[in-house]
Design an enzyme around this catalytic site. Structure first.
Site, PDB file in Angstrom:
ATOM      1  N   CYS A  57       7.504  15.429  -1.086  1.00  0.00           N
ATOM      2  CA  CYS A  57       8.203  14.336  -1.767  1.00  0.00           C
ATOM      3  C   CYS A  57       8.235  14.781  -3.353  1.00  0.00           C
ATOM      4  CB  CYS A  57       7.286  12.952  -1.889  1.00  0.00           C
ATOM      5  SG  CYS A  57       8.058  11.743  -3.066  1.00  0.00           S
ATOM      6  N   CYS A  61       4.142  11.329  -8.773  1.00  0.00           N
ATOM      7  CA  CYS A  61       2.882  10.214  -8.951  1.00  0.00           C
ATOM      8  C   CYS A  61       1.496  11.043  -8.722  1.00  0.00           C
ATOM      9  CB  CYS A  61       3.045   9.320  -7.555  1.00  0.00           C
ATOM     10  SG  CYS A  61       4.713   8.634  -7.596  1.00  0.00           S
ATOM     11  N   CYS A  64      -0.998  10.552  -5.649  1.00  0.00           N
ATOM     12  CA  CYS A  64      -0.716  10.782  -4.317  1.00  0.00           C
ATOM     13  C   CYS A  64      -0.554  12.263  -3.771  1.00  0.00           C
ATOM     14  CB  CYS A  64       1.012  10.331  -4.197  1.00  0.00           C
ATOM     15  SG  CYS A  64       1.689  10.388  -2.170  1.00  0.00           S
ATOM     16  N   CYS A 101       4.229  -1.330   9.944  1.00  0.00           N
ATOM     17  CA  CYS A 101       4.893  -0.745   8.657  1.00  0.00           C
ATOM     18  C   CYS A 101       5.198   0.599   8.616  1.00  0.00           C
ATOM     19  CB  CYS A 101       4.011  -1.125   7.406  1.00  0.00           C
ATOM     20  SG  CYS A 101       4.664  -0.528   5.661  1.00  0.00           S
ATOM     21  N   CYS A 133       8.041  -3.883   8.864  1.00  0.00           N
ATOM     22  CA  CYS A 133       8.008  -3.399   7.283  1.00  0.00           C
ATOM     23  C   CYS A 133       8.308  -2.107   7.123  1.00  0.00           C
ATOM     24  CB  CYS A 133       6.708  -3.884   6.969  1.00  0.00           C
ATOM     25  SG  CYS A 133       6.291  -3.314   5.342  1.00  0.00           S
ATOM     26  N   CYS A 193       6.892  -7.262  -0.820  1.00  0.00           N
ATOM     27  CA  CYS A 193       5.532  -6.746  -0.851  1.00  0.00           C
ATOM     28  C   CYS A 193       5.269  -5.859  -1.859  1.00  0.00           C
ATOM     29  CB  CYS A 193       5.283  -5.956   0.553  1.00  0.00           C
ATOM     30  SG  CYS A 193       3.645  -5.176   0.777  1.00  0.00           S
ATOM     31  N   ARG A 265      -3.546  -8.075   0.247  1.00  0.00           N
ATOM     32  CA  ARG A 265      -3.849  -7.100   1.145  1.00  0.00           C
ATOM     33  C   ARG A 265      -4.810  -6.078   0.687  1.00  0.00           C
ATOM     34  NH1 ARG A 265       1.070  -5.593   2.874  1.00  0.00           N
ATOM     35  NH2 ARG A 265       0.881  -7.441   4.112  1.00  0.00           N
TER      36      ARG A 265
HETATM   37  N1  SAM Z   1       7.312   7.115  -1.331  1.00  0.00           N
HETATM   38  C1  SAM Z   1       7.440   5.514  -1.178  1.00  0.00           C
HETATM   39  C2  SAM Z   1       7.178   4.938  -2.464  1.00  0.00           C
HETATM   40  O1  SAM Z   1       6.466   5.653  -3.204  1.00  0.00           O
HETATM   41  O2  SAM Z   1       7.227   3.709  -2.572  1.00  0.00           O
HETATM   42  C3  SAM Z   1       6.543   4.746   0.003  1.00  0.00           C
HETATM   43  C4  SAM Z   1       5.201   5.406   0.127  1.00  0.00           C
HETATM   44  S1  SAM Z   1       3.970   5.273  -1.143  1.00  0.00           S
HETATM   45  C5  SAM Z   1       2.768   6.385  -0.390  1.00  0.00           C
HETATM   46  C6  SAM Z   1       3.263   3.820  -1.013  1.00  0.00           C
HETATM   47  C7  SAM Z   1       2.089   3.365  -1.721  1.00  0.00           C
HETATM   48  O3  SAM Z   1       0.965   4.057  -1.393  1.00  0.00           O
HETATM   49  C8  SAM Z   1       2.422   3.722  -3.353  1.00  0.00           C
HETATM   50  O4  SAM Z   1       3.130   3.081  -4.143  1.00  0.00           O
HETATM   51  C9  SAM Z   1       0.856   3.641  -3.833  1.00  0.00           C
HETATM   52  O5  SAM Z   1       0.661   2.264  -4.127  1.00  0.00           O
HETATM   53  C10 SAM Z   1       0.050   3.826  -2.322  1.00  0.00           C
HETATM   54  N2  SAM Z   1      -0.762   5.073  -2.554  1.00  0.00           N
HETATM   55  C11 SAM Z   1      -0.411   6.263  -2.274  1.00  0.00           C
HETATM   56  N3  SAM Z   1      -1.320   7.381  -2.544  1.00  0.00           N
HETATM   57  C12 SAM Z   1      -2.364   6.476  -2.676  1.00  0.00           C
HETATM   58  C13 SAM Z   1      -3.842   6.961  -2.966  1.00  0.00           C
HETATM   59  N4  SAM Z   1      -4.175   8.054  -3.029  1.00  0.00           N
HETATM   60  N5  SAM Z   1      -4.646   5.848  -3.458  1.00  0.00           N
HETATM   61  C14 SAM Z   1      -4.169   4.587  -3.270  1.00  0.00           C
HETATM   62  N6  SAM Z   1      -2.994   4.227  -3.094  1.00  0.00           N
HETATM   63  C15 SAM Z   1      -2.236   5.226  -2.741  1.00  0.00           C
HETATM   64 FE1  SF4 Z   2       6.382  10.069  -3.273  1.00  0.00          FE
HETATM   65 FE2  SF4 Z   2       4.004   9.586  -3.141  1.00  0.00          FE
HETATM   66 FE3  SF4 Z   2       5.161   9.005  -5.169  1.00  0.00          FE
HETATM   67 FE4  SF4 Z   2       5.625   7.566  -2.638  1.00  0.00          FE
HETATM   68  S1  SF4 Z   2       3.733   7.661  -3.960  1.00  0.00           S
HETATM   69  S2  SF4 Z   2       7.296   8.535  -4.335  1.00  0.00           S
HETATM   70  S3  SF4 Z   2       5.468   9.376  -1.509  1.00  0.00           S
HETATM   71  S4  SF4 Z   2       4.801  11.083  -4.588  1.00  0.00           S
END
Ligand code: SAM
Ligand code: SF4
Ligand code: DTB
Length: 332
Positions: A57, A61, A64, A101, A133, A193, A265
């Protein structure tokens, strides 16, 4: 606007702070009382999550494991085929999930062939009788409409943290852009959500501010995921301390009180919580979890369905059957 006068969307930070900072057991008691008024407290919604496109990606973030710029060692996977996704959905249905989802490690949806394929997946999962979802990143109004037409019930799009703390965690997009996607989702007629993560190094004031943003949207989110940070090796946040269960409980309880009709959730981080700790979260108003036979969320471990069924049994809880839409529209 909300149709039900009992649902307020004029919450102030001060009011929400007073709730969040109540003596812990009083807070839990108040949240449990609200939970019992609005929901059947013995029912837990079981959702299954599948990563349909993993890793690589472009976003930054800091939490992530799927961001391309961090060396997290996860296996990158291009968009799965529709057949593979439908096989997973069938298994999810077989083990009692009511919601499926599909998640993609995208910053935003692009109008290309990958999106066409996601549309096919949505149609297929819908045909299996599961609530569909998606969580695919940011959307335009037109993309939201296309997803709705294909049969998407809910769109997950988290605010993750407060507007003030946002740039400490994510610099490749802005808080307002996320809020805009929530408006597009609602306008298209999908349910919203949206929640966040506890344990990013934010203060209670940040958690309160994020909850106020969600609770002052024209209509509350239908589901509010509360994730505990899963500290993924190779991400900038890997060395943060494990989040305190009481911070999770306070966040869950406050969400339950100010957005009483929403599903709250208990999302990421359950692997590092004991059954007793999860029980506190259910007592505080959480009524939904991710579970399934895969034993992973997207790239991190999650309890398996057998373990979760055992936990529900120990706590006297039962899986919720597919959400009754009449009830949803009556309360929102
Ligand atoms: N890429 C899209 C986005 O960011 O909206 C969809 C997938 S993203 C992985 C969905 C959510 O997963 C993020 O908004 C975050 O809240 C959660 N998430 C991702 N990595 C995480 C982590 N290491 N611990 C807790 N929540 C996490
Ligand atoms: Fe990409 Fe992870 Fe951020 Fe979703 S949460 S936009 S998968 S880096
Ligand atoms: C949400 O709030 N939590 C889920 C879902 N929405 C997409 C994702 C949790 C991801 C946890 C870390 C991982 O496995 O990548």
């Amino acid at each position: 606007m909300q149709n039900n006068p009992a649902l307020r969307n004029d919450w102030t930070k001060k009011e929400v702070e007073a709730i969040y900072q109540l003596p812990l057991l009083e807070l839990i008691y108040q949240a449990a009382t609200v939970h019992r008024t609005w929901h059947k407290p013995q029912e837990i919604q079981l959702c299954t999550l599948l990563s349909v496109k993993t890793g690589g990606c472009p976003e930054d973030c800091a939490y992530c494991g799927q961001a391309a710029r961090y060396q997290t060692g996860i296996q990158v996977q291009a968009l799965l085929s529709t057949d593979v996704v439908l096989a997973h959905a069938q298994k999810a249905k077989d083990v009692g999930s009511s919601r499926f989802c599909m998640a993609a490690a995208w910053r935003e949806v692009r109008d290309n062939r990958d999106f066409d394929r996601v549309i096919d997946m949505v149609k297929g999962v819908n045909a299996l009788g599961l609530e569909v979802c998606c969580t695919l990143g940011m959307l335009t109004e037109g993309q939201a409409e296309r997803l709705k037409e294909a049969g998407v019930h809910a769109y997950n799009h988290n605010l993750d943290t407060s507007e003030a703390y946002y740039e400490q965690v994510i610099s490749t997009r802005q808080f307002d852009q996320r809020v805009n996607t929530l408006h597009h989702v609602r306008k298209a007629g999908m349910t919203v959500c949206s929640g966040g993560i506890v344990g990013l190094g934010e203060t209670p004031a940040d958690r309160i501010a994020m909850l106020v943003t969600l609770a002052t949207l024209p209509q509350h989110p239908d589901s509010v995921p509360v994730n505990a940070l899963v500290r993924v090796k190779g991400t900038p946040l890997e060395h943060l301390p494990k989040v305190s269960i009481w911070d999770m409980v306070r966040t869950v309880a406050t969400a339950r009180i100010i957005m009483p009709a929403a599903m709250v959730r208990l999302s990421a981080g359950r692997m590092e919580m004991s059954e007793e700790e999860q029980a506190w979260c259910f007592m505080a108003g959480a009524n939904s979890i991710f579970t399934g036979e895969r034993e992973t969320l997207l790239v991190t471990p999650n309890p398996g369905v057998t373990e979760d069924m055992c936990m529900l049994d120990n706590l006297g809880l039962i899986p919720m059957v597919k959400q009754n839409k009449v009830h949803e529209s009556a309360t929102n």
